[in-house]
Motif scaffolding. Structure first.
Motif, short mmCIF file in Angstrom:
data_model
loop_
_atom_site.label_atom_id
_atom_site.label_comp_id
_atom_site.label_asym_id
_atom_site.label_seq_id
_atom_site.Cartn_x
_atom_site.Cartn_y
_atom_site.Cartn_z
N GLU A 240 43.24 52.92 40.75
CA GLU A 240 42.62 51.54 40.78
C GLU A 240 43.60 51.33 41.57
O GLU A 240 43.49 50.01 41.95
CB GLU A 240 42.96 50.96 39.50
CG GLU A 240 41.16 51.07 38.47
CD GLU A 240 41.74 51.29 36.85
OE1 GLU A 240 40.52 50.78 35.90
OE2 GLU A 240 42.90 51.04 36.16
N ALA A 241 45.13 50.84 41.43
CA ALA A 241 46.04 50.37 41.60
C ALA A 241 45.76 50.64 43.59
O ALA A 241 46.37 50.10 43.78
CB ALA A 241 47.30 50.94 41.65
N GLY A 242 45.69 51.51 43.94
CA GLY A 242 44.98 52.20 45.06
C GLY A 242 44.18 51.96 45.83
O GLY A 242 44.26 50.84 46.85
N LEU A 243 43.24 51.17 44.80
CA LEU A 243 41.84 50.27 45.38
C LEU A 243 41.72 49.29 45.69
O LEU A 243 42.47 48.48 46.84
CB LEU A 243 41.30 49.95 44.35
CG LEU A 243 40.66 51.86 44.07
CD1 LEU A 243 39.06 51.71 43.24
CD2 LEU A 243 39.11 52.68 45.55
N GLN A 244 43.25 48.15 44.70
CA GLN A 244 44.08 47.27 44.95
C GLN A 244 44.26 46.47 46.50
O GLN A 244 44.87 46.16 46.77
CB GLN A 244 44.52 46.53 43.35
CG GLN A 244 43.80 46.31 42.61
CD GLN A 244 43.24 44.91 42.85
OE1 GLN A 244 43.11 44.34 43.05
NE2 GLN A 244 42.21 44.71 41.79
N CYS A 245 45.03 48.44 46.59
CA CYS A 245 46.31 47.91 47.74
C CYS A 245 45.91 48.71 49.38
O CYS A 245 46.82 49.05 50.09
CB CYS A 245 47.74 48.72 47.59
SG CYS A 245 48.19 47.89 46.44
N GLN A 246 44.34 48.84 48.96
CA GLN A 246 43.78 49.71 50.35
C GLN A 246 44.01 48.95 51.25
O GLN A 246 44.29 49.79 52.69
CB GLN A 246 42.18 49.74 49.89
CG GLN A 246 41.56 50.60 50.70
CD GLN A 246 40.03 51.43 50.45
OE1 GLN A 246 39.59 50.18 50.29
NE2 GLN A 246 39.76 52.63 50.47
N LEU B 67 52.34 48.99 43.78
CA LEU B 67 51.73 49.88 43.63
C LEU B 67 52.49 50.03 42.08
O LEU B 67 51.93 50.33 41.20
CB LEU B 67 51.67 50.55 44.30
CG LEU B 67 50.95 50.95 45.56
CD1 LEU B 67 51.00 52.50 46.04
CD2 LEU B 67 49.29 51.44 45.21
N ARG B 68 53.62 49.49 42.00
CA ARG B 68 54.70 50.19 40.84
C ARG B 68 53.73 49.47 39.80
O ARG B 68 54.23 49.10 38.76
CB ARG B 68 55.76 50.14 41.15
CG ARG B 68 56.91 50.21 40.05
CD ARG B 68 57.87 51.03 40.69
NE ARG B 68 59.06 51.69 42.08
CZ ARG B 68 59.25 51.42 43.28
NH1 ARG B 68 59.28 50.05 42.85
NH2 ARG B 68 59.51 51.85 44.15
N ALA B 69 54.30 47.90 40.49
CA ALA B 69 54.21 46.76 39.29
C ALA B 69 52.46 47.06 39.17
O ALA B 69 52.27 46.59 37.93
CB ALA B 69 53.75 45.22 40.77
N TYR B 70 51.20 47.03 39.76
CA TYR B 70 50.11 47.04 39.14
C TYR B 70 50.15 48.29 38.31
O TYR B 70 49.81 48.48 37.09
CB TYR B 70 49.45 47.83 40.07
CG TYR B 70 48.74 46.42 41.66
CD1 TYR B 70 48.54 45.06 40.43
CD2 TYR B 70 48.81 46.18 42.12
CE1 TYR B 70 48.08 44.27 41.28
CE2 TYR B 70 48.81 45.78 43.22
CZ TYR B 70 47.59 44.19 42.71
OH TYR B 70 47.37 43.61 43.12
N ILE B 71 51.13 49.92 38.26
CA ILE B 71 50.56 50.61 37.59
C ILE B 71 51.12 50.61 35.95
O ILE B 71 50.88 50.11 34.80
CB ILE B 71 51.45 51.92 38.42
CG1 ILE B 71 50.59 52.53 39.14
CG2 ILE B 71 51.33 53.17 37.16
CD1 ILE B 71 51.03 53.39 39.68
#
Length: 775
Positions: A664-670, A652-656
């Motif tokens: 959006e980051a949450g969706l990628q890591c759902q 999550l930290r990397a996406y943000i």
């Protein structure tokens, strides 16, 4: 009777009557010269045998010429079919089978009524002349009678009495569970199939009123309003209802837990005085109107409004669109009141979601002006629950109907709340309703435990296939695959139940500081337990074959009625994401509060894991003592939880950091979030199960078996995640194979105990109800 039994038309009535005796004589392999002479001499006196019949008997009783395998198998099949026709009041004897077969073959050609019944004594004389028949021979012919005996034997061979396991599960709530079972086994609570939903709903309504009058519904209410102020007893009563009828369970929960809980937890004294007592005995039926067609899990986005009118000091409750209709509302067709969740608007400003009491029917049951109600109709299950849709068209109610414990309208017409932060106020309000998520999985587990009891009992009675047709068929629970299918599920049922008990204890003794943790725990356990329920019932249905497909054996109802548990009181997928967010918050908070020390501690744990658990020796270690040790499997669970949470935070930290929004980051890591939440719940239930069993006295007979139950749950769970553990380098291939073998061994070792373990659920036969499971 004869018309119902398929006979071999190539054999005469007389020969068919002799087949059970011939089968037993050859099956026991004891046809010596003296017995052959005796058999032939007695058979020669039988009136129903023709000369041709006696010639056939001479050939078939010649020890030098045994019957072929096919012929012998045909005798057994005819005998077993006859045994299915044997009335319960008849003895399981070869002679009785002979009478049934002879009568079936003779059909309408019998000279006079009662002729075959008169042949019982001569046949019994021949049977006695065989000198006793081996038990396996009887099992080969009398499966139903053997099943009864075998089930008793299966319980007797266990090392622990079922009452010992039940005492552990019931804990301090044995009294309310017994009271509930006594109530639910009364004649008025007899379950009958009522396919027309209106009839079924009326039956459930009648049951619910009885429970209200018995004081069961008000258990969690304050004593001043007819209750016991005991949430624990209420939760166990709710669990017990799950053994009876799940439509009743849900309607009970809506009336007393949701509608009553909204009044008790969101209202103030004036609401309690006005509504609680009548709610508790069901004089005042009510419903809980939160979910909307267009906004299922998104409670903050509800469209229904309650606008304050300062001139009349009223709230105007309104559904602005079709999608704003309250959806799937339990008790909607029988209620007079509704706790309606809506956007409170005061002086043109929205104050967020609040609950308002809205009358929807008068005492005569007539819908009030401005209220529109539609029946949801037939559902996959729970058709005894009157689900409906509600819309409101500018319905005016006094401002006093606002449940204002956490925020309300003052005398001067302004909004006031002691919780100034709207977000915190919203979550505080919803947190008071978490009791539903505490109770729902308990009822779901009652469904799972019922299914397991039925399937295991059937597996201990039913026989299938034999290597040698001269021997009894094999009890299906003795097949390793059947053990693999059911025994790990029984183990998981115990472990999950211990986790739910811990959650209930925490909720009963909660403080405001505990609520955030309890809410996350409830969300995770509700999801994990109800997913388990769905999977377990399906496996039990398959494990009982065609018998499990019959409605009378209850899997159809259990599957249909519990399926919705995975999506009500919060969709499991959404709830597990909430759990993951809570884990991330705790993870982040730990680093913020402890600074460099937290970093060092985290790195220290990682290094310790690498040195102690992921070294070249440990990842390959396969001996039994190591695999079944608490040190190994608890560390494995904790490693999985810790690793998934930390890698989720890193992703999550990397996406943000790369420019994505948090959403959006949450969706990628759902999917990662859901897996991390699952790991948290599994580590939690394992820890609480270990503590529960460790707390038993050393003299408790159940302790040793329950330790093995936990070992099976742990290793079976690790086996289920073996791909992840292999990818993470926590175990290597040889250790994965050893874990699989250990699961097989534990299943075999718990095989003698499994009948006692499911009887330890404490489900009365009358509530279990399935003919394949009830002696």
């Amino acid at each position: 009777m004869g018309a119902d039994l398929q006979s071999n038309t190539q054999l005469s009535p007389g020969i068919q009557a002799m087949l059970p005796i011939l089968y037993a004589a050859w099956a026991d392999r004891h046809l010596n010269v003296k017995e052959i002479y005796s058999l032939r001499k007695r058979a020669g006196k039988l009136d129903f045998l023709t000369d041709d019949d006696k010639g056939i008997l001479l050939r078939w009783s010649d020890p030098a010429v045994p019957p072929s395998r096919e012929t012998f198998q045909q005798w057994q099949t005819l005998g077993r079919n006859a045994a299915e026709q044997l009335p319960a009041d008849k003895a399981a004897s070869l002679a009785e089978l002979g009478i049934i077969l002879g009568q079936a073959a003779a059909g309408e050609n019998t000279a006079r009524a009662g002729y075959w019944e008169e042949q019982i004594e001569p046949l019994l004389e021949i049977e006695r002349g065989l000198g006793g028949v081996e038990p396996d021979t009887y099992r080969g012919l009398f499966p139903r009678y053997d099943e009864r005996e075998k089930l008793d034997e299966a319980i007797e061979e266990a090392s622990v009495d079922p009452a010992e396991f039940q005492a552990v599960l019931d804990g301090g709530y044995a009294g309310i569970l017994k009271q509930m079972k006594d109530i639910l086994t009364r004649p008025v609570f007899e379950r009958k199939t009522l396919p027309v939903k209106e009839e079924y709903r009326l039956r459930v309504l009648e049951w619910c009123k009885i429970l209200g009058q018995e004081g069961i519904g008000a258990l969690a209410f304050p004593k001043a309003y007819g209750g016991e102020d005991d949430m624990g007893e209420y939760a166990y009563a709710f669990e017990a209802l799950g053994y009876h009828d799940l439509s009743l369970t849900i309607k009970f929960g809506v009336q007393f837990g949701l509608w009553g809980g909204a009044i008790a937890n969101l209202g103030t004294k004036r609401h309690h005085d006005k509504y609680l007592y009548d709610t508790g005995d069901m004089t005042l039926p009510g419903c809980f109107a939160m979910t909307e067609t267009g906004h299922g899990s998104n409670v903050r986005g509800l469209e229904t409004t309650a606008v304050y009118d300062p001139e009349t000091k009223e709230l105007i409750v309104h559904s602005p669109s079709v999608a704003a209709g309250k959806e799937y509302i339990g008790n909607a067709m029988h209620s007079r009141m509704a706790a309606v969740f809506c956007q409170l608007i005061v002086n043109g400003e929205s104050q967020g979601v609040h609950a308002v009491v809205v009358p929807i029917r008068n005492e005569a049951g007539e819908t009030l002006p401005g209220i529109r109600v539609e029946d949801n109709g037939y559902k996959m299950g729970l058709n005894g629950v009157d689900n409906g849709r509600l819309w409101f068209t500018n319905v005016r109610v006094p401002v006093d109907n606002l449940l204002d414990k956490f925020g309300g309208v003052t005398e001067t017409g302004t909004y006031h709340s002691e919780i100034e932060n709207p977000s915190r106020r919203f979550f505080t309000m919803l947190g008071t309703l978490v009791g539903g998520r505490v109770c729902v999985p308990r009822a779901g587990m009652s469904g799972a435990k019922s299914a397991l009891a039925i399937a295991v009992r059937y597996g201990l009675r039913r026989r299938q296939f034999a290597a040698d047709p001269l021997k009894a068929e094999t009890i299906i629970m003795d097949y390793p695959n059947q053990q693999r299918r059911l025994i790990p599920l029984v183990a998981k049922a115990y472990v999950v139940q211990f986790g739910l008990d811990y959650l209930l204890d925490r909720y009963v003794d909660r403080t405001e500081e505990d609520m955030r943790e309890i809410e996350a725990m409830a969300a995770g356990l509700k999801s994990y337990a109800t997913w388990f329920t769905t999977a377990a019932i399906q496996e039990c249905r398959e494990a009982t074959g065609g018998k499990g497909y019959l409605s009378e054996n209850r899997f159809a109802a259990l599957k249909a009625d519990t399926d919705i548990f995975t999506t009500f009181e919060g969709d499991n997928t959404v709830l597990m994401q909430l759990v993951a967010k809570s884990l991330l918050s705790d993870f982040q908070k730990s680093f913020k509060e402890d600074g460099n020390y937290a970093v060092l501690r985290y790195m220290g744990r990682r290094m310790q894991t690498i040195v102690m658990e992921q070294n070249a020796y440990t990842v390959r270690q396969t001996d039994r003592d190591h695999l079944t040790s608490r040190a190994f499997f608890q560390s494995a669970f904790e490693f999985r939880e810790r690793r998934l949470t930390s890698t989720l935070a890193q992703r999550l930290r990397a996406y943000i950091k790369n420019g994505m929004s948090a959403h959006e980051a949450g969706l990628q890591c759902q999917t990662h979030m859901i897996e991390a939440a699952e790991a948290y719940v599994e580590a939690l239930v394992l820890e609480k199960a270990l503590a529960r069993v460790q707390g038993l006295s050393d003299g408790n007979a159940a302790k040793a078996v329950l330790k093995k139950v936990i070992q099976l749950f742990a290793l079976h769970t690790i086996e289920g995640h073996r791909g992840w553990y292999l990818e993470s380098g926590y175990i290597l291939g040889n250790k994965s194979k050893a874990i699989r073998t250990a699961v097989d061994v534990l299943c075999g070792e718990l095989r003698p105990e499994v009948g006692s373990l499911v009887d330890g659920f404490g489900i009365p036969d009358q509530l279990l109800g399935a003919p394949i499971a009830v002696v």
